[in-house]
Design an enzyme around this catalytic site. Structure first.
Site, PDB file in Angstrom:
ATOM      1  N   CYS B  18       0.852  -1.179   0.000  1.00 12.78           N
ATOM      2  CA  CYS B  18       0.000   0.000   0.000  1.00 12.78           C
ATOM      3  C   CYS B  18       0.888   1.229   0.000  1.00 12.78           C
ATOM      4  O   CYS B  18       1.642   1.377   0.930  1.00 12.78           O
ATOM      5  CB  CYS B  18      -0.914   0.039   1.211  1.00 12.78           C
ATOM      6  SG  CYS B  18      -1.912   1.516   1.265  1.00 12.78           S
ATOM      7  N   PRO B  19       0.885   2.103  -0.973  1.00 18.22           N
ATOM      8  CA  PRO B  19       0.079   2.055  -2.183  1.00 18.22           C
ATOM      9  C   PRO B  19       0.429   0.927  -3.149  1.00 18.22           C
ATOM     10  O   PRO B  19      -0.387   0.592  -3.976  1.00 18.22           O
ATOM     11  CB  PRO B  19       0.340   3.397  -2.854  1.00 18.22           C
ATOM     12  CG  PRO B  19       1.116   4.232  -1.915  1.00 18.22           C
ATOM     13  CD  PRO B  19       1.674   3.334  -0.885  1.00 18.22           C
TER      14      PRO B  19
END
Ligand SMILES: Cc1cc2nc3c(=O)[nH]c(=O)nc-3n(C[C@H](O)[C@H](O)[C@H](O)COP(=O)(O)OP(=O)(O)OC[C@H]3O[C@@H](n4cnc5c(N)ncnc54)[C@H](O)[C@@H]3O)c2cc1C
Lengths: 397, 80
Positions: B18-19
């Site tokens: 994440c991202p």
């Protein structure tokens, strides 16, 4: 007494300064600003006209034994152990910790500075966020385009949160029928991590928000009110809230090789040492760690460095834990780590409440006295544990 | 190095979820020139469908996708 110089005066710097043992460390905090902004509140300044308790004086957030100097740092000589400020003052150290965050840089995209000037943005500061509110407040219909203009972003959920709150605002004002919402993103889907996207995308669709994926902003023509992507697509807007690209602080390093092309500091993923140096650390948004740029990271990394400096064995596990405001009183969390992919955490009112609560406890948490509570909470919401208890969370390979 | 020479860039996204690796790929793509190769290293299982969708959308070619103890995806940038 060991001399510790902490560069920056935000989330990570403040917590670290306050948690180091005052009997063993003489701590100096050097920051270019004595105004400490609670950045998550910028979302509410921009979309809900919030004003209360957005910023405080850094000197009052630091413990009394910590020396605070308000001066921009311009140079850090890692082999020579010297930090130099814009005023030419030099500080030597036994340990240096860089916590300078990232700042917005609209200059990277042609036309973006004008667009940010006209409509504001909610990642730069209070005044820019207030401008977003002023433009939304005066809006009477047309196309609102919102998105991030570069893949690097502070707080990855913030674009989705922004458009959901904007939509809610226009609905509440009876302007929904006259407003078209376009959400653009360089990613393959509205939220980059797929498990969280499974929650977010249906909500965007249910609210009638148009989604443009793989839209990597190339340039903007403010006169024609059009955003162009590298891939050759266009968005015509009447109001554009474009999140600028982000870069690291304007500090020259010796050696220059400790920074990447975005001026992020090349940092060891576990020990948080600046690459090649035993006595230099970087925490928070300033690093090139493959984690979300979020306050939670800065917080947990500050604690790892505090423990290492105290002689304990400690390593960062890449934990992220970001609250997401889905509008309508609902919220969720993005939870993951280096070894656990993002968990699908069902939206609920409690999560939303916790986001609101964080705003209250943020200032208190910087003192470091709430750490036992955080330890308990982070252990309970450990991503490995969550994906064990909820098999549906596990992501298909 | 001459202006016409192509480059091979290694993007190490292991541990990122994440991202995620697609972010690092998009950043590298912005800096790349026609003909350059970007080698993306990732551990996130979602990387394969993401890179395929990305290549289809942006008109790039995937040279190879290899499963190793840590996954390796090789993408060649052919359009810009
Ligand atoms: C709209 C928005 C919403 C957000 N929502 C959330 C959320 O819900 N949850 C969450 O966890 N995080 C959220 N964040 C992100 C969070 O605020 C940041 O990730 C966090 O503040 C990072 O902490 P840091 O210590 O790394 O950097 P910062 O807190 O940004 O501090 C950087 C410090 O360095 C100083 N500095 C910069 N350059 C220099 C220099 N040359 N010399 C000296 N000092 C310098 C700055 O003045 C500042 O004091 C949000 C951010 C935004 C913008």
């Amino acid at each position: 007494m060991k001399k510790v110089v902490i560069v920056g005066g935000g989330t990570g710097a403040t917590l670290l300064a306050n948690t180091l043992d005052r009997r063993r460390f003489a701590v100096t905090v050097l920051s270019n600003s004595a105004v400490h902004v609670f950045q998550p509140a910028l979302l509410y300044v921009a979309f809900k006209h919030a004003a209360a308790d957005v910023a405080r004086d850094e000197r009052r957030l630091l413990a009394r034994h910590v020396r605070f100097v308000e001066e921009p740092v311009t140079h850090i000589d890692l082999p020579g152990h010297v930090v130099t400020t814009g005023g030419g003052r030099r500080y030597d150290y036994d340990y240096v910790v860089v916590a300078t965050g990232v700042r917005t840089d609209p200059s990277q995209i042609p036309g973006l500075s004008d667009v940010n000037e006209e409509f504001g943005d909610y990642h730069t500061g209070v005044a820019q966020a207030q401008k977003v509110w002023a433009r939304l407040d005066a809006f009477r219909g047309g196309t609102i385009a919102l998105g991030q203009s570069s893949p690097i972003i502070k707080c990855p959920p913030s674009p989705v949160e922004g458009i959901l709150l904007a939509e809610e605002l226009m609905r509440g004002r009876g302007l929904r029928d006259r407003t078209r919402f376009v959400f653009f993103t360089p990613y393959p889907r509205p939220y980059p991590a797929e498990p969280m996207n499974q929650i977010v995308e249906p909500i965007l669709r249910a609210r009638g928000i148009e989604i443009m994926t793989f839209f990597d902003v190339d340039r903007i023509d403010p006169r024609a009110r059009t955003i162009f992507s590298i891939e050759g697509e266009e968005i015509r807007y009447d109001l554009a809230i474009v999140i600028p690209p982000f870069v690291g602080a304007d500090i020259a390093y010796e050696p220059a090789s400790v920074r990447d092309a975005n001026r992020l500091i090349i940092t060891d993923r576990q020990s948080l040492r600046i690459t090649g140096f035993d006595d230099a650390f970087a925490i928070g948004d300033a690093t090139n760690l493959p984690t979300s740029k979020a306050g939670v990271g800065a917080h947990l990394e500050a604690r790892v460095v505090a423990r290492i400096l105290s002689g304990e064995r400690a390593a960062f596990d890449g934990r992220t834990h970001c609250p997401v405001d889905l509008g309508g009183g609902l919220g969720t969390f993005v939870i993951g780590s280096y070894t656990a992919p993002v968990v699908k955490y069902p939206p609920g009112r409690l999560s939303h409440l916790m986001k609101a609560m964080m705003a209250r406890i943020y200032w208190l948490s910087l003192r470091g006295t709430l750490e036992p509570v955080f330890d308990w909470y982070f252990a309970r919401t450990d991503p490995h544990r969550l994906s064990r208890t909820e098999p549906a969370n596990r992501r298909a390979a | 190095m001459g202006a016409n020479e192509t480059m091979r860039t290694i993007v190490d996204s292991r541990g990122s979820s994440c991202p995620g690796p697609i972010t690092d790929l998009a950043i590298a793509y912005r800096r790349a020139k026609v003909g350059d190769e970007i080698e993306l290293w990732a551990t996130d299982p979602g990387v394969k469908p993401d890179v395929r969708a990305w290549a289809a959308k942006t008109g790039n070619e995937i040279v190879s996708v290899e499963d190793q103890p840590d996954k390796i995806v090789v993408v060649r940038v052919v359009k810009r």
